[in-house]
Scaffold this motif. Structure first.
Motif, mmCIF file in Angstrom:
data_model
loop_
_atom_site.group_PDB
_atom_site.id
_atom_site.type_symbol
_atom_site.label_atom_id
_atom_site.label_comp_id
_atom_site.label_asym_id
_atom_site.label_seq_id
_atom_site.Cartn_x
_atom_site.Cartn_y
_atom_site.Cartn_z
ATOM 1 N N ASN A 1 -8.102 -0.756 -4.718
ATOM 2 C CA ASN A 1 -8.787 -0.396 -3.482
ATOM 3 C C ASN A 1 -8.162 0.834 -2.844
ATOM 4 O O ASN A 1 -6.941 0.914 -2.691
ATOM 5 C CB ASN A 1 -8.768 -1.560 -2.494
ATOM 6 N N SER B 1 -9.922 5.792 6.423
ATOM 7 C CA SER B 1 -10.230 5.413 7.807
ATOM 8 C C SER B 1 -10.159 6.630 8.710
ATOM 9 O O SER B 1 -9.251 7.464 8.560
ATOM 10 C CB SER B 1 -9.191 4.404 8.324
ATOM 11 N N ILE C 1 -14.024 1.333 1.914
ATOM 12 C CA ILE C 1 -13.183 0.876 0.808
ATOM 13 C C ILE C 1 -13.844 1.347 -0.479
ATOM 14 O O ILE C 1 -15.006 1.000 -0.748
ATOM 15 C CB ILE C 1 -13.040 -0.656 0.780
ATOM 16 N N VAL D 1 -8.685 2.995 0.639
ATOM 17 C CA VAL D 1 -9.310 2.894 1.954
ATOM 18 C C VAL D 1 -9.168 4.223 2.689
ATOM 19 O O VAL D 1 -8.073 4.786 2.754
ATOM 20 C CB VAL D 1 -8.655 1.767 2.793
ATOM 21 N N THR E 1 0.832 -1.199 0.000
ATOM 22 C CA THR E 1 0.000 0.000 0.000
ATOM 23 C C THR E 1 0.867 1.249 0.000
ATOM 24 O O THR E 1 2.029 1.226 0.397
ATOM 25 C CB THR E 1 -0.936 0.066 1.223
ATOM 26 N N LYS F 1 -14.626 3.424 8.409
ATOM 27 C CA LYS F 1 -13.661 2.972 7.391
ATOM 28 C C LYS F 1 -14.466 2.606 6.158
ATOM 29 O O LYS F 1 -15.479 1.924 6.252
ATOM 30 C CB LYS F 1 -12.877 1.767 7.885
#
Length: 133
Positions: free
Chosen positions: A81, A85, A55, A83, A5, A53
């Motif tokens: 993806n 949060s 996605i 994300v 990531t 959170k």
């Protein structure tokens, strides 16, 4: 592989960060195909409370088509993806799957330039989010 990531923390509340991420993705030519609200899903399915959170499944059709043409197995890694949060004190964590994993996972060298393009665009998204704050 050292990581899969790319991420940044922004001093922006969660709801605003989600809107900012959507806007930055659009500016980079990505659409959001899917959306999974982790907090809502876990509350509904398990009756547990977790921090917010989400996605977002981001896709740039030209890159997806090129990647699928190079190696159809890459479909298992799509969409990219993203994300968002909640990160405590009014800040938010943004994490994006590094497209470079496509070549690494599949061993298909033809994915390299496609992944590089996607990575450059998504790094730009992170940079835009960081510089906007």
């Amino acid at each position: 592989m050292s990581g899969f990531t790319m991420s940044t923390v922004v001093p922006t509340p969660y709801e605003q960060a989600v809107a900012d991420v959507r806007s930055a993705l659009a500016d980079a030519g990505f659409g959001v195909l899917t959306e999974i609200d982790i907090k809502a899903t876990l509350k509904t399915k398990l009756d547990v409370d977790v921090d917010p959170k989400i996605i977002l499944g981001a896709c740039r059709p030209q890159l997806a088509h090129a990647a699928l043409t190079a190696d159809s197995r890459v479909a298992a890694l799509l969409p990219c993806n993203v994300v968002v949060s909640a990160d405590g004190d009014g800040s938010s964590l943004i994490e994006i799957m590094d497209p470079g994993v496509m070549e690494e996972f599949t061993g298909t060298a033809e994915l390299g330039p496609i992944a590089d393009d996607a990575r450059t665009r998504l790094t730009g998204v992170l940079d835009a989010l960081t510089s906007a704050t």
